[in-house]
Design a protein around this motif. Structure first.
Motif, PDB file in Angstrom:
ATOM      1  N   HIS A 645      41.625  34.974 -76.999  1.00 11.73           N
ATOM      2  CA  HIS A 645      42.289  34.881 -75.691  1.00 11.73           C
ATOM      3  C   HIS A 645      43.820  34.879 -75.796  1.00 11.73           C
ATOM      4  O   HIS A 645      44.491  34.283 -74.956  1.00 11.73           O
ATOM      5  CB  HIS A 645      41.820  33.614 -74.954  1.00 11.73           C
ATOM      6  N   ALA A 646      44.349  35.521 -76.836  1.00 11.18           N
ATOM      7  CA  ALA A 646      45.812  35.503 -77.043  1.00 11.18           C
ATOM      8  C   ALA A 646      46.561  36.050 -75.822  1.00 11.18           C
ATOM      9  O   ALA A 646      47.604  35.515 -75.429  1.00 11.18           O
ATOM     10  CB  ALA A 646      46.169  36.292 -78.293  1.00 11.18           C
ATOM     11  N   GLU A 647      46.035  37.112 -75.197  1.00  7.57           N
ATOM     12  CA  GLU A 647      46.722  37.692 -74.027  1.00  7.57           C
ATOM     13  C   GLU A 647      46.705  36.728 -72.844  1.00  7.57           C
ATOM     14  O   GLU A 647      47.682  36.612 -72.097  1.00  7.57           O
ATOM     15  CB  GLU A 647      46.064  39.021 -73.632  1.00  7.57           C
ATOM     16  N   LEU A 648      45.568  36.029 -72.674  1.00 12.96           N
ATOM     17  CA  LEU A 648      45.473  35.052 -71.579  1.00 12.96           C
ATOM     18  C   LEU A 648      46.463  33.905 -71.813  1.00 12.96           C
ATOM     19  O   LEU A 648      47.031  33.359 -70.870  1.00 12.96           O
ATOM     20  CB  LEU A 648      44.053  34.490 -71.474  1.00 12.96           C
ATOM     21  N   LEU A 649      46.652  33.543 -73.080  1.00 11.31           N
ATOM     22  CA  LEU A 649      47.592  32.467 -73.413  1.00 11.31           C
ATOM     23  C   LEU A 649      49.004  32.859 -72.976  1.00 11.31           C
ATOM     24  O   LEU A 649      49.737  32.070 -72.376  1.00 11.31           O
ATOM     25  CB  LEU A 649      47.548  32.189 -74.918  1.00 11.31           C
ATOM     26  N   GLN A 650      49.375  34.095 -73.254  1.00  3.71           N
ATOM     27  CA  GLN A 650      50.696  34.593 -72.856  1.00  3.71           C
ATOM     28  C   GLN A 650      50.837  34.563 -71.330  1.00  3.71           C
ATOM     29  O   GLN A 650      51.860  34.123 -70.795  1.00  3.71           O
ATOM     30  CB  GLN A 650      50.850  36.039 -73.371  1.00  3.71           C
ATOM     31  N   ALA A 651      49.765  34.992 -70.625  1.00  8.14           N
ATOM     32  CA  ALA A 651      49.790  35.003 -69.152  1.00  8.14           C
ATOM     33  C   ALA A 651      49.895  33.570 -68.611  1.00  8.14           C
ATOM     34  O   ALA A 651      50.616  33.308 -67.641  1.00  8.14           O
ATOM     35  CB  ALA A 651      48.529  35.683 -68.619  1.00  8.14           C
ATOM     36  N   ALA A 652      49.190  32.630 -69.259  1.00 12.40           N
ATOM     37  CA  ALA A 652      49.229  31.227 -68.825  1.00 12.40           C
ATOM     38  C   ALA A 652      50.636  30.661 -69.007  1.00 12.40           C
ATOM     39  O   ALA A 652      51.145  29.925 -68.154  1.00 12.40           O
ATOM     40  CB  ALA A 652      48.224  30.403 -69.629  1.00 12.40           C
ATOM     41  N   ARG A 653      51.263  31.029 -70.100  1.00 12.65           N
ATOM     42  CA  ARG A 653      52.628  30.558 -70.355  1.00 12.65           C
ATOM     43  C   ARG A 653      53.578  31.082 -69.277  1.00 12.65           C
ATOM     44  O   ARG A 653      54.397  30.344 -68.727  1.00 12.65           O
ATOM     45  CB  ARG A 653      53.060  31.035 -71.736  1.00 12.65           C
ATOM     46  N   ASP A 654      53.449  32.392 -68.953  1.00  9.91           N
ATOM     47  CA  ASP A 654      54.329  32.987 -67.937  1.00  9.91           C
ATOM     48  C   ASP A 654      54.106  32.343 -66.577  1.00  9.91           C
ATOM     49  O   ASP A 654      55.050  32.061 -65.846  1.00  9.91           O
ATOM     50  CB  ASP A 654      54.084  34.508 -67.844  1.00  9.91           C
ATOM     51  N   ASP A 655      52.815  32.103 -66.244  1.00 16.48           N
ATOM     52  CA  ASP A 655      52.491  31.506 -64.944  1.00 16.48           C
ATOM     53  C   ASP A 655      53.055  30.084 -64.865  1.00 16.48           C
ATOM     54  O   ASP A 655      53.631  29.678 -63.851  1.00 16.48           O
ATOM     55  CB  ASP A 655      50.966  31.501 -64.748  1.00 16.48           C
ATOM     56  N   ALA A 656      52.894  29.332 -65.966  1.00 22.02           N
ATOM     57  CA  ALA A 656      53.392  27.945 -65.977  1.00 22.02           C
ATOM     58  C   ALA A 656      54.907  27.915 -65.765  1.00 22.02           C
ATOM     59  O   ALA A 656      55.429  27.086 -65.008  1.00 22.02           O
ATOM     60  CB  ALA A 656      53.029  27.277 -67.305  1.00 22.02           C
TER      61      ALA A 656
END
Length: 693
Positions: A645-656
């Motif tokens: 889920h590396a891509e989701l992690l990046q998206a979660a960071r951006d959203d946060a």
């Protein structure tokens, strides 16, 4: 306060029907004490029970669900014989076999003359069709409940699939609808359902492909967990940044004296890291930086020079190490440099005598001691600083967040530098620390020799012992690390003690023993004897993994290397090759080797680059096992797979980040839903940060 809507999820598992205190303990061991823990245990496989042939068509080796008539019970004469029940349909006969079967129970379950649905694996035994311990035996009216794709869960001793499936089904019924915390456009783009629907779907896989990490239900839940984690990190960082720090700028005079006393020049990456730290300390915001350096890359020196910046600016600096052994080693490294710079340095551990301790505490409180190195004794209540400007925490994964914060709270807006010798892959860095500022030390100091790493089968242990004997005779010092066996300190201890006894007979008076159960005074004495050369061979468990510095040690033997993770093998190997003499690391493995273990040993032979090794470890093992999350302070992910889920992690960071920019106090409607998300994943610390403002 946890929102009312979450209360059902935080009930004890013993509140579910059929789970009393005994089963409750087993469920707690399996997942945790609460319903929410149980819901995070997603199935790892499926069993398809929809295949419903007649007896004559049932093939050996397949799972089948049969409709049968019970013909006869064959009660065994001896308890060692199996209990058999003969059943049939219009095409043939099948025998149901039960070991240790109770007659009263089985006659009630399978009454003669009645029809039953049985489901399980079909076998051929001496030409007869049979089914041993069917997974399901139910009346006809429950046929549809059995004819389905069944989720398969991980178990612990004492729990059955049926019990876990039933408990999870009951827990799912209690799961409430919660306000949506995800961005609606992001949900639509990924075609994800709501939280509750995704949870129910993830527990009801229809086929093998539904277990994949990129399945919409699983990906949605993984993203929820990653967003909670990233938001928590972002909130704490935002809070830290809003505390006004103080500008700490040194004039360089003390650093110049210390550098002059060094017999070598700083490496390029040491100079870069020091520049990044100095520039952070000079800003009005508080510094929070991670100094990541491979084994033997010179982190302690960088930390000491950073501490001198604080002293040059008129403040104090403290370095906290996880063990007394490590604190004393740092003190031994730094003391001559502090003396050269003309700066008073103290050591504070739990074993200091009362008189010594009083003197140190007095010096820290009145400011006459500007530099201190210590264990967690530094965070005790009676320790006060005149003006603590910089706190350095070493091997930070060994400390809880609270201990790190406790040291920082000994002054106002103290700059924080955390160090680790465990190279952490970028994905894990992001998961654990959000976008924490990182300085990396990628070079080894001049004069360090590469380590010759070899893998040998355990059968050659006799030759290895002979080789060790030759090394000892030539004055070398050797580590011999015994295997790590999951969850069993007793067996670990037996292993290391048995090996110690054997080697002690072979090399009388030269062998020391080191493991976690020894009193710290014994450990210190053994380590000192080894460091000073009074002992030549140190037999140990993995307690030698971090921070033991004996430059004269040139051989590392690791028994059962296939049982260790890559990061740990790398840490252990880093105990040798610390001087200018060529060193050897021997990885002894038991045959046959699994594919992952073979790949691991191959990487160890290929490279000494800790950062590459960490990335490979993540790829081979997944993040859950990497470094052992409990030991490493990394978040224990239950739903997200950091490798997948590396891509989701990046998206979660951006959203946060976006959330914090727009609504730092989480006061909008989405903000309120996000607070619930933080509580759901037990990120209460972050919510407290909000309240503390």
């Amino acid at each position: 306060m946890r929102p009312q809507s979450l209360i059902p999820l935080f009930a004890q598992t013993t509140s579910l029907p059929g789970i009393g205190p005994r089963l409750g303990k087993l469920f707690e061991k399996l997942a945790g004490p609460l319903l929410v823990d149980l819901l995070w245990r997603l199935p790892f496989a499926v069993i398809d029970r929809r295949h419903a042939p007649e007896i004559a068509q049932a093939q050996a080796g397949e799972i089948a669900t049969l409709t049968v008539t019970v013909d006869e019970h064959h009660v065994p004469r001896s308890p060692r014989q199996p209990y058999r029940v003969t059943c049939s349909d219009h095409t043939g006969r099948i025998t149901l076999t039960f070991f240790n079967g109770r007659e009263d129970y089985l006659k009630k379950l399978l009454p003669v003359g009645e029809q039953r649905i049985v489901s399980g694996k079909v076998e051929l035994y001496q030409g007869e069709v049979q089914m041993t311990h069917p997974d399901h035996v139910v009346p006809l009216e429950q046929r549809d409940q059995v004819l389905r794709v069944e989720p398969v869960y991980g178990l612990t001793t004492g729990l059955t699939q049926k019990a876990v499936q039933k408990a999870i089904a009951s827990a799912l019924e209690r799961a409430p609808e919660l306000p949506e915390w995800q961005d609606p456009a992001f949900l639509a783009r990924n075609r994800w359902a709501g939280w509750r629907s995704s949870l129910i779907q993830a527990h009801a896989p229809g086929e093998e492909t539904d277990l994949a990490p990129d399945h919409p239900a699983r990906a949605r839940l993984a993203f929820d967990e990653l967003l909670a984690s990233q938001l928590a990190v972002a909130l704490v960082r935002h809070h830290n940044r809003t505390i006004a720090g103080h500008v700490t700028q040194g004039d360089g005079r003390l650093r110049a004296k210390a550098l002059e006393a060094l017999p070598f020049a700083l490496t390029g990456s040491q100079r870069t890291a020091l520049g990044e730290i100095a520039s952070d300390m000079a800003k009005p915001e508080r510094m929070v930086r991670l100094l990541q350096g491979d084994v033997g890359s010179g982190k302690t020196l960088v930390a000491f020079l950073a501490m001198l910046i604080g002293v040059e600016a008129g403040a104090q600096a403290a370095l906290m190490a996880p063990t007394e052994l490590l604190a004393r080693q740092h003190h031994a490294t730094i003391a001559p440099l502090a003396e050269a710079a003309g700066v008073r340095l103290a050591l504070l551990t739990g074993r200091d005598g009362q008189k010594q301790k009083r003197k140190t505490l007095q010096g820290l409180a009145d400011g006459s001691i500007p530099l201190v190195i210590g264990t967690h004794a530094l965070v005790q209540e009676d320790v006060e600083f005149a003006d603590l400007g910089l706190a350095v925490v070493d091997e930070q994964h060994r400390f809880g967040v609270h201990q790190r914060m406790a040291l920082s709270s000994k002054g106002h807006a103290v700059d924080l530098l955390v160090m680790t010798a465990t190279p952490i892959p970028r994905t894990l860095m992001l998961a654990a620390y959000g976008d924490l500022d990182v300085s990396k030390l990628t070079e080894k100091p001049a004069g360090r020799q590469p380590i010759d790493t070899r893998a040998l089968p355990l059968e050659r242990i006799g030759e290895v012992a002979d080789g060790v004997g030759r090394q000892i005779a030539s004055g070398a010092r050797v580590y011999w690390v015994c295997p790590l066996i999951e969850e069993s300190e007793e067996i670990d201890l037996a292993n290391v003690e048995e090996r110690f006894e054997l080697l002690k007979v072979r090399f009388p008076g030269k062998v020391g023993l080191l493991h976690g159960r020894l009193k710290s005074a014994e450990r210190e004495a053994t380590m000192s004897a080894f460091a000073e050369g009074r002992l030549s061979l140190l037999v140990a468990t993995t307690v030698v993994e971090v921070g033991v510095d004996v430059p004269a040690a040139t051989v590392m033997v690791i028994e059962h290397a296939e049982r260790f993770g890559l990061a740990q093998l790398h840490q252990l190997r880093g105990r040798v090759g610390r001087g200018s003499v060529r060193s050897t690391c021997l990885l002894l493995y038991a045959q046959p080797l699994g594919e992952t273990a073979r790949a691991r040993l191959a990487i160890m032979r290929e490279t000494e680059d800790g950062f590459r090794i960490a990335e490979e470890d993540l790829r081979l093992r997944g993040a859950g096992e990497l470094l052992g999350t409990r030991q490493s302070g990394l978040p224990d992910m239950r739903l997200a797979d950091l490798a997948a889920h590396a891509e989701l992690l990046q998206a979660a960071r951006d959203d946060a980040r976006l959330v914090i920019d727009r609504d730092p106090d989480l006061e909008s409607p989405r903000g309120a839903a996000l607070r619930a998300l933080l509580y759901l994943f037990r990120r209460d610390d972050a919510v407290r940060t909000l309240r503390a403002g």
